[in-house]
Design a protein around this motif. Structure first.
Motif, short mmCIF file in Angstrom:
data_model
loop_
_atom_site.label_atom_id
_atom_site.label_comp_id
_atom_site.label_asym_id
_atom_site.label_seq_id
_atom_site.Cartn_x
_atom_site.Cartn_y
_atom_site.Cartn_z
N SER A 147 -14.37 20.60 -25.01
CA SER A 147 -14.96 21.95 -24.85
C SER A 147 -14.83 22.43 -23.42
O SER A 147 -14.60 23.60 -23.16
CB SER A 147 -16.43 21.95 -25.27
OG SER A 147 -16.56 21.54 -26.60
N ALA A 154 -12.02 30.27 -40.95
CA ALA A 154 -12.99 29.88 -39.91
C ALA A 154 -14.38 29.69 -40.53
O ALA A 154 -15.12 28.78 -40.14
CB ALA A 154 -13.03 30.92 -38.80
N ARG A 178 -18.29 28.08 -31.08
CA ARG A 178 -16.88 28.53 -30.92
C ARG A 178 -16.33 28.97 -32.27
O ARG A 178 -15.68 30.01 -32.38
CB ARG A 178 -16.04 27.42 -30.33
CG ARG A 178 -14.68 27.89 -29.81
CD ARG A 178 -13.64 26.81 -29.88
NE ARG A 178 -12.74 27.05 -31.00
CZ ARG A 178 -12.05 26.13 -31.65
NH1 ARG A 178 -12.13 24.89 -31.30
NH2 ARG A 178 -11.28 26.44 -32.66
N VAL A 179 -16.58 28.16 -33.30
CA VAL A 179 -16.06 28.49 -34.63
C VAL A 179 -16.75 29.76 -35.17
O VAL A 179 -16.08 30.63 -35.75
CB VAL A 179 -16.26 27.30 -35.60
CG1 VAL A 179 -15.85 27.67 -37.01
CG2 VAL A 179 -15.46 26.09 -35.12
N ILE A 207 -10.13 22.56 -41.01
CA ILE A 207 -10.69 22.39 -42.36
C ILE A 207 -10.54 20.93 -42.76
O ILE A 207 -11.47 20.29 -43.25
CB ILE A 207 -9.99 23.30 -43.39
CG1 ILE A 207 -10.24 24.78 -43.08
CG2 ILE A 207 -10.46 22.97 -44.81
CD1 ILE A 207 -9.49 25.73 -43.98
N VAL A 254 -14.18 20.16 -32.01
CA VAL A 254 -14.77 20.53 -33.31
C VAL A 254 -14.79 19.31 -34.23
O VAL A 254 -15.77 19.07 -34.93
CB VAL A 254 -13.97 21.69 -33.95
CG1 VAL A 254 -14.43 21.94 -35.38
CG2 VAL A 254 -14.14 22.95 -33.12
N LEU A 275 -22.02 23.58 -29.15
CA LEU A 275 -21.02 24.45 -28.51
C LEU A 275 -19.75 24.63 -29.37
O LEU A 275 -19.30 25.77 -29.54
CB LEU A 275 -20.67 23.95 -27.11
CG LEU A 275 -21.76 24.15 -26.07
CD1 LEU A 275 -21.39 23.48 -24.75
CD2 LEU A 275 -22.04 25.62 -25.82
N PRO A 276 -19.14 23.57 -29.91
CA PRO A 276 -17.97 23.79 -30.78
C PRO A 276 -18.32 24.59 -32.04
O PRO A 276 -17.49 25.36 -32.53
CB PRO A 276 -17.51 22.37 -31.15
CG PRO A 276 -18.08 21.50 -30.10
CD PRO A 276 -19.38 22.13 -29.70
N VAL A 277 -19.56 24.43 -32.53
CA VAL A 277 -19.99 25.19 -33.71
C VAL A 277 -20.04 26.67 -33.34
O VAL A 277 -19.59 27.54 -34.10
CB VAL A 277 -21.39 24.72 -34.18
CG1 VAL A 277 -21.81 25.47 -35.42
CG2 VAL A 277 -21.38 23.23 -34.46
N SER A 302 -15.25 32.65 -33.65
CA SER A 302 -13.91 32.86 -34.21
C SER A 302 -13.99 33.61 -35.54
O SER A 302 -13.13 34.46 -35.82
CB SER A 302 -13.20 31.52 -34.43
OG SER A 302 -12.96 30.89 -33.19
N VAL A 329 -12.78 18.52 -40.37
CA VAL A 329 -14.23 18.64 -40.57
C VAL A 329 -14.65 18.01 -41.90
O VAL A 329 -15.63 17.26 -41.96
CB VAL A 329 -14.67 20.12 -40.46
CG1 VAL A 329 -16.07 20.33 -40.99
CG2 VAL A 329 -14.59 20.59 -39.02
N VAL A 331 -14.60 26.33 -42.15
CA VAL A 331 -14.81 25.30 -41.12
C VAL A 331 -16.28 25.27 -40.72
O VAL A 331 -16.89 24.21 -40.60
CB VAL A 331 -13.93 25.56 -39.87
CG1 VAL A 331 -14.24 24.57 -38.76
CG2 VAL A 331 -12.46 25.48 -40.23
N ALA A 378 -17.59 17.11 -33.08
CA ALA A 378 -18.90 17.74 -33.29
C ALA A 378 -19.36 17.58 -34.74
O ALA A 378 -20.56 17.44 -35.02
CB ALA A 378 -18.86 19.22 -32.93
N LEU A 436 -7.41 26.25 -36.40
CA LEU A 436 -8.48 26.57 -37.35
C LEU A 436 -8.16 26.07 -38.75
O LEU A 436 -9.02 25.52 -39.44
CB LEU A 436 -8.71 28.08 -37.39
CG LEU A 436 -9.77 28.62 -36.45
CD1 LEU A 436 -9.78 30.13 -36.43
CD2 LEU A 436 -11.16 28.10 -36.82
#
Lengths: 121, 271
Positions: free
Chosen positions: B56, A104, A84-85, B78, B203, A80-82, A88, B81, A107, B206, B74
């Motif tokens: 989420s 984005a 979302r990105v 970077i 994120v 789900l977060p993937v 985006s 992640v 990311v 995840a 966002l």
């Protein structure tokens, strides 16, 4: 509300529903596999490296459909977060904001690189 | 019988985590390892699932209040992640003992940061990166829109990289590091850094959760009751929080955190 925020809010609401679906899958699977007389913790007291594919094969062999359902729900939740990105990236690109779309996308690439580590580490 | 206890325990963990502004991971990892004796690697992986679910699930509520800075989130993602990539590699090479000690030290750090009085200092000038990417924004305060700038964006990004490392190693959301980067270094308003941090946490988690999942470390037997329990507990905590005086509870909880931190460190030293 700014345009980007409005669309991000729609994406977040959509993902909120996704969390509910994942939650239902996880909970249903857990209830199906639940056995009060079985101790699930003893096998997990020592770490054993066992890939997702091997785990799935074991679940199928032992007819542990509850664990299969939970695992699918857990996988969906992680995605789900993937998602979302990814949305985006599309949102910013469509809005003409190429720098933010690129950020984005970086990311997103990072997320995929991170995931693939689980296959070879 | 122990299997029955994990679900309500997770609800309680989510409840107190929500009340005290601490992630469920800070509570659930020590419970799984010290009480249920689960290997810390499985506990960390299960904890990351609950973080994704709560972040989420609540993301839209963070956005509705116009406090979340999506563009900033966002950019900083970077850092988190790629930090998670490094963190996962480190976690696979560290022994369980080291993970216990690292978690204990993190709990002590969290206790200190929770006690620390937060003073809001806003940025006067905008960093060039914030200017180019339009990261500066405004937020609502008592009917007015307050504009804010952002300082030291590269340093904030570096701190986020370390936040990602700790998230992957310890199974936490690293909200404390994110807040440190945003309001401490980048001089973001406290409300904005809190909302943006909560928005980003899913994120961050995840990134490493996907790796743990494909490696087979997320065990549904523990991840399922933990995830559902923490979601329910966090929801209940959010409902009850406006009616409770949290400050005295916070002091008690900090005391407990210190005790658990010492237990984790001792477990790591003694094996």
């Amino acid at each position: 509300m700014r345009n980007v925020e409005k669309i991000e809010l729609k994406i977040s609401r959509f993902l909120g529903r996704g969390v509910m679906v994942a939650g239902m899958l996880i909970f249903s699977g857990w209830l199906l596999s639940f056995n009060p007389s079985k101790d699930p913790f003893t096998p997990l007291q020592v770490y054993r490296s066992y890939s997702l594919i091997n785990s799935f094969q074991l679940f199928v062999m032992l007819d542990e459909w509850g664990n299969i359902l939970s695992t699918l729900g857990l996988g969906f939740l992680i995605c789900l977060p993937v998602l979302r990105v990814l949305l985006s990236v599309m949102l910013f690109y469509k809005n003409g904001e190429k720098k933010m779309a690129l950020i984005a996308a970086i990311v997103l690439v990072g997320l995929f690189l991170s995931f693939t580590q689980g296959l070879w580490v | 019988m122990l299997a029955l206890i994990l679900f309500p325990t997770s609800i309680i963990a989510g409840f107190f985590g929500s009340l005290l502004g601490l992630g469920g991971g800070v509570i659930i990892v020590p419970i799984l390892t010290l009480y249920f004796k689960v290997d810390i690697r499985y506990a960390v992986a299960a904890s990351l699932i609950s973080i994704i679910a709560t972040s989420s699930g609540a993301a839209s509520s963070y956005l509705k209040d116009h406090l979340t800075n999506v563009r900033l989130a966002l950019v900083l993602e970077i850092g988190t992640v790629f930090g998670a990539i490094t963190g996962f590699m480190l976690a696979t090479s560290l022994k369980s003992n080291s993970l216990f000690i690292a978690f204990g030290l993190f709990l002590l750090f969290s206790a200190f940061m929770t006690l620390r009085q937060k003073k809001e200092k806003l940025a006067e000038k905008n960093h060039p990166w914030a200017e180019k990417l339009q990261l500066h924004s405004s937020y609502p305060e008592r009917g007015n829109w307050i504009k804010y700038n952002l300082e030291k964006v590269p340093l904030g990004l570096i701190i986020m990289y370390f936040a990602g490392i700790f998230s992957a190693i310890l199974g936490i959301g690293s909200g404390i590091f994110k807040m440190l980067a945003m309001d401490g270094v980048m001089k973001t308003p406290l409300k904005v850094s809190s909302a943006t941090s909560n928005f980003m946490i899913g994120v961050t988690a995840a990134a490493s959760a996907g790796a743990y999942f494909l490696r087979g470390d997320i065990k549904p037997e523990i991840a399922s009751p933990v995830a559902i329990g923490i979601i329910i507990g966090a929801w209940l905590g959010a409902k009850v929080m406006p009616k409770l005086k949290v400050s005295s509870l916070r002091i008690t909880f900090i005391g407990l955190m210190v005790i658990v931190a010492v237990q984790m460190i001792l477990k790591g030293i003694n094996g």
